[in-house]
Design an enzyme around this catalytic site. Structure first.
Site, short mmCIF file in Angstrom:
data_model
loop_
_atom_site.label_atom_id
_atom_site.label_comp_id
_atom_site.label_asym_id
_atom_site.label_seq_id
_atom_site.Cartn_x
_atom_site.Cartn_y
_atom_site.Cartn_z
N LYS A 1 0.82 -1.22 0.00
CA LYS A 1 0.00 0.00 0.00
C LYS A 1 0.85 1.26 0.00
CE LYS A 1 -4.09 -1.99 2.16
NZ LYS A 1 -5.00 -1.93 3.32
N ALA B 1 -0.50 0.94 6.05
CA ALA B 1 -0.93 0.11 7.18
C ALA B 1 -2.05 -0.82 6.75
CB ALA B 1 -1.41 1.00 8.33
N ASP B 2 -2.15 -1.93 7.46
CA ASP B 2 -3.25 -2.86 7.24
C ASP B 2 -3.50 -3.62 8.54
OD1 ASP B 2 -4.96 -3.87 4.85
OD2 ASP B 2 -4.51 -5.65 6.03
N THR B 3 -4.77 -3.95 8.76
CA THR B 3 -5.19 -4.64 9.98
C THR B 3 -5.95 -5.90 9.62
OG1 THR B 3 -5.36 -2.54 11.15
CG2 THR B 3 -6.52 -4.40 12.13
#
Length: 180
Positions: free
Chosen positions: A50, A64-66
């Site tokens: 990203k 960021a990624d969750t």
């Protein structure tokens, strides 16, 4: 300039705790995960892909990624009430992990890290699940719940960074941005 490479309105709000001086940019990237990837490696991989389109060697770029994981299985965002019902039933009365991966490109260097928070749900009745689904909240949230909204009523306890569960470990990111 600081660029936050994220479509998440929650991440944007959390970023404001660190600085108001940032721009949001997003690129369409293929988020297909390699088979068998662990949740922690998945969020690192996704945060990097990203951020990478905006890495120009000058600007500071944050991706960021969750993900929510239980029994080492990643739960995505439920597309239908049936999928949300299945996810919430799976999480009912159990511990699970929320992982957020962050990649920062700054001054020609890449720093990546992940944060893990353990979350335990109360045992949920069918009525609890149906009431939560009726709020509409599960459908754009990893794991089918948002701890910062009505989903807070499902959570018995957490161990770790609350903001990580919302989508951005702000304290750790602040450290990477300004103290390293």
């Amino acid at each position: 300039m600081i660029i936050l490479a994220s479509k998440s309105p929650r991440r944007c709000e959390l970023m404001k705790y660190i600085t108001e001086d940032f721009t949001v940019k997003t690129a369409d990237v293929d988020e297909t995960l390699p088979k068998g990837i662990s949740p922690s490696d998945a969020v690192l991989y996704l945060s990097e892909i990203k951020a990478a389109p905006f890495n120009n060697g000058v600007d500071t770029v944050i991706g960021a990624d969750t993900v929510v994981a239980i029994d080492n299985k990643i739960l995505g965002k439920p597309a239908t009430p049936d999928v949300a019902r299945d996810m919430l039933s799976l999480l009912s009365g159990r511990d699970h992990s929320v992982f957020t991966g962050v990649t920062v490109f700054k001054e020609g260097k890449k720093t990546s890290f992940f944060s893990e928070t353990k979350v335990k749900f109360y045992p949920l009745s069918d009525r609890d699940i149906e009431r939560y689904i009726a709020t509409g909240e599960p459908f754009d949230k990893a794991g089918g719940y948002g701890i910062q909204g009505y989903g807070s009523l499902l959570v018995e306890e957490i161990h770790g960074d609350y903001f990580n569960v919302v989508g951005l470990p702000v304290s750790k990111l602040n450290n990477v941005l300004f103290n390293q």
